[in-house]
Design a protein around this motif. Structure first.
Motif, short mmCIF file in Angstrom:
data_model
loop_
_atom_site.label_atom_id
_atom_site.label_comp_id
_atom_site.label_asym_id
_atom_site.label_seq_id
_atom_site.Cartn_x
_atom_site.Cartn_y
_atom_site.Cartn_z
N PRO A 197 20.14 24.11 76.70
CA PRO A 197 19.03 23.67 77.56
C PRO A 197 18.87 24.54 78.81
N PHE A 198 19.98 25.02 79.34
CA PHE A 198 19.89 25.73 80.61
C PHE A 198 19.68 27.23 80.47
N ALA A 199 19.42 27.64 79.23
CA ALA A 199 18.97 29.02 79.03
C ALA A 199 17.47 29.12 79.31
N PHE A 200 16.79 27.97 79.35
CA PHE A 200 15.33 27.94 79.59
C PHE A 200 14.59 28.90 78.65
N ASP A 201 15.06 28.90 77.43
CA ASP A 201 14.47 29.72 76.37
C ASP A 201 13.04 29.23 76.10
N PHE A 211 13.50 33.38 95.59
CA PHE A 211 13.73 34.82 95.75
C PHE A 211 14.36 35.35 94.48
N LYS A 212 14.10 36.62 94.21
CA LYS A 212 14.73 37.27 93.06
C LYS A 212 15.86 38.16 93.54
N PHE A 213 16.92 38.12 92.74
CA PHE A 213 18.05 39.00 93.03
C PHE A 213 18.90 39.05 91.77
N ASP A 214 19.30 40.24 91.34
CA ASP A 214 19.97 40.32 90.03
C ASP A 214 21.33 39.63 90.03
N GLN A 215 21.92 39.44 91.20
CA GLN A 215 23.17 38.69 91.28
C GLN A 215 22.89 37.27 91.78
N GLY A 216 21.71 36.77 91.45
CA GLY A 216 21.28 35.47 91.97
C GLY A 216 22.23 34.33 91.65
N TYR A 217 22.77 34.34 90.45
CA TYR A 217 23.66 33.23 90.07
C TYR A 217 24.85 33.16 91.02
N ALA A 218 25.48 34.33 91.24
CA ALA A 218 26.66 34.36 92.10
C ALA A 218 26.30 34.05 93.55
N ARG A 278 17.69 29.68 88.63
CA ARG A 278 16.95 29.58 87.37
C ARG A 278 16.95 30.94 86.71
N ALA A 279 17.47 30.96 85.48
CA ALA A 279 17.62 32.22 84.76
C ALA A 279 16.28 32.94 84.66
N PRO A 280 16.26 34.27 84.68
CA PRO A 280 17.45 35.12 84.74
C PRO A 280 17.91 35.48 86.14
N ASP A 281 17.05 35.39 87.14
CA ASP A 281 17.44 35.99 88.43
C ASP A 281 16.83 35.31 89.65
#
Lengths: 397, 397
Positions: free
Chosen positions: A245-249, B328-335, B350-353
């Motif tokens: 679910p949290f891949a937001f595919d 905001f977008k940032f490629d290391q957003g998750y971390a 929210r994936a991806p960034d």
């Protein structure tokens, strides 16, 4: 052997009440209110969004599903909680019909609870493929099991009379004819022993606010036989039934098991109360519950028949063919039930003329049964139904 | 003018937390836990089954619906609560498609929340009538409004970027082409002013656990335009959407209004907590909320852009085109988000960034915004995303 005095002590019994309506809404487990308060304050209040991970809210539908599974003869990992029974009926029927694309007949019975029939009717209208819903008398279901039958959809225990279908026999007959079977366990789960795996049932659904004491509006459950759970297409393909679910595919890929029957965000507060209520079932064997249920029902029937000659038994006399409730017919049934409630004996009325009494061994004992019989006899003797105040209709009757 | 210090005092704010995730799960109103305990003890525990009448549980979905209606520009009696947002999307789309039987195109956008798209896909597969779901970029939706369009199904505020569709304009365009429009108000209700009646919207759906603070898994809502509500066939035709549920009629007759969108037994405990939470909205005007929301968002954008040059604004810069969140977008957003959470600033990823921050005027103030900017700047300055502990994935991210 279960200590039923001990289980009774787990529930809050209001002063002066004999509650024979646990088959409509179960009683309150004493710890439920504090557990709700604690969950709201410590999990929602303190963890906030982190509760989904830290308090394991996300896994709760499967975790609680496993507690229900044990009571209905289902293996761990085959039952998931969520939504309402109506929604679960729809999901099961939609998946099952797609698994029998060349057959157009759905059979239920005219004793099924109306929402099951309404949901089936709504689905059939949406599909618009010529499906037909047949609703014979309960005792005539077997005569409609043939090569045209796509899905047999039955409530095991009739909500009015307590009449019980033979799940094993009927499932076998339907399978022999190539059909699938959906069992609604609304009046079975926690009431009578059920062996879904042993019966090879295809789908089962049920609610948890009756014999499982989950509280008003507690979430429903759905069982899908493990081999079907890998392939059944969820018609209600919500994000929490997704494999990730949290891949937001953007594309929907169902979970590889019964979790595909999850739909939206689960009702965490309600689910937490249910999880607390399920503690009352720790270590309880359904065989004990059944023996006690039969004892209580037989005591009630004998008492009422000895003291209330105007009431006609509407339930099967044979205990083996009856669930955990006893119903009587009486043309002034509505007023009789109102009079009973005014005296603290709570059962319910089902139109047009059925008064219904549920026997829930976890908290109903022989003294309750004696008390209820005595009051019912007094009401019948006094012809209490003649009083106009007992004819006033409530919104929910 | 709303006293936002007073509204903030209605909520429980955990020590050391700046909560910018009320657009995912709203904070706890201080009175909610005690109200839940009281309802469980005094209503469920004491009234038992009588609670449906005596505590008016049965009318609660309409009663709470009226509280939500005021915030979304809907007349009393046009909104009803229940189920989950996914289910409500399904109901709205199923009814709408039947109202345009000769058209086969459903348009949404690729910024819609996945469950809306999954539910539409599931419905289309069930119907098997050649419907097509198109998901252009949000800014290209208008180019697909034409005579082939059956239903336009959009989430007004994009869950990733906060980009907001022009509800009035798009609804007018769709109607001019003969199509129906369903608005998902998940990120709108309680966040931005909505005028469903003024826009002549056909259907609207939404959830109540975000800006309305109903708690995890709080029930969803559905609005049906009054003229449609008399004729739209409910695909999920449950007993509580029946015109007379307690007649136990074998045939389904829908209620004459939006109540036909009720399905099964409502989650009374969860609904009671929501009803309590809705008290925070007493006397609040959405125009005040909007002005304050814009002020907070602008303050946050200005602060982050001044101190975090590596972060790229993913939300519309024009406040008029943005909901009550900033991404905001940032490629290391998750971390980065994990590092923020470790410092007590809660937003989400929210994936991806995308890192996402919700601004909820009822309980977020200028000091919170300043504090969040400062901590975010420190994390970016220290390159905190290099630390492995911030890369550990949670089940719910």
């Amino acid at each position: 052997m279960t200590d039923f005095a001990a289980t009774k002590s787990l529930f809050h019994i209001p002063e002066g009440i004999i509650y024979l309506d646990g088959n409509s809404l179960g009683m309150l487990p004493k710890t439920a209110a504090n557990r709700a308060k604690e969950m709201i304050e410590k999990e929602w209040g303190e963890m906030l969004i982190r509760g989904w991970n830290e308090a394991k809210w996300m896994e709760q539908p499967e975790r609680v599903g496993n507690l229900v599974a044990r009571l209905i003869g289902a293996a761990p990992g085959t039952v998931v909680m969520g939504d309402t029974l109506s929604i679960k009926v729809y999901q099961a029927l939609a998946s099952a019909l797609e698994m029998r694309p060349d057959r157009k007949v759905v059979v239920s019975d005219n004793g099924n609870f109306p929402t099951d029939l309404y949901m089936a009717d709504g689905l059939i209208k949406s599909l618009d493929k010529g499906h037909v819903l047949k609703t014979p008398n309960p005792e005539d279901v077997e005569s409609l099991i043939n090569e045209d039958l796509a899905v047999l959809m039955l409530t095991q225990v009739d909500y009015r009379t307590g009449r019980m279908h033979d799940m094993k026999r009927i499932t076998e007959l339907a399978h022999a004819a190539g059909a699938l079977v959906i069992w609604d366990l609304a009046h079975s789960a926690g009431a009578v022993p059920v062996d879904l795996a042993g019966c090879n049932a295809d789908f089962a659904v049920g609610c948890t606010y009756k014999y499982l004491n989950g509280g008003p509006g507690a979430p429903a459950f759905i069982y899908v036989r493990p081999d079907h759970a890998k392939v059944a297409r969820p018609a209600l393909s919500g994000w929490l039934g997704h494999a990730a679910p949290f891949a937001f595919d953007p594309d929907y890929t169902p979970a590889p098991d019964v979790s595909r029957m999850r739909v939206g965000t689960p009702p965490v507060i309600q689910m937490t109360v249910l999880e607390e209520a399920m503690k009352a079932w720790d270590g309880i064997e359904m065989s004990d519950i059944r023996a006690r249920s039969i004892e209580l029902c037989e005591q009630f029937i004998a008492g009422v028949e000895a003291s209330c000659p105007m009431l006609e038994l509407a339930s099967p006399r044979d205990a083996e063919r009856r669930g955990s409730q006893v119903s009587f017919k009486f043309d002034q049934g509505y007023a009789v039930m109102q009079a009973l409630i005014a005296r603290g004996v709570i059962g319910d009325f089902r139109a047009p003329d059925v008064i219904r009494f549920g026997f829930t061994p976890l908290y109903i004992d022989n003294a309750d049964v004696d008390g209820a019989v005595k009051i019912l006899a007094e009401i019948m003797e006094a012809k209490a139904w003649d009083k106009p105040e007992f004819h006033k209709r409530n919104a929910v009757t």
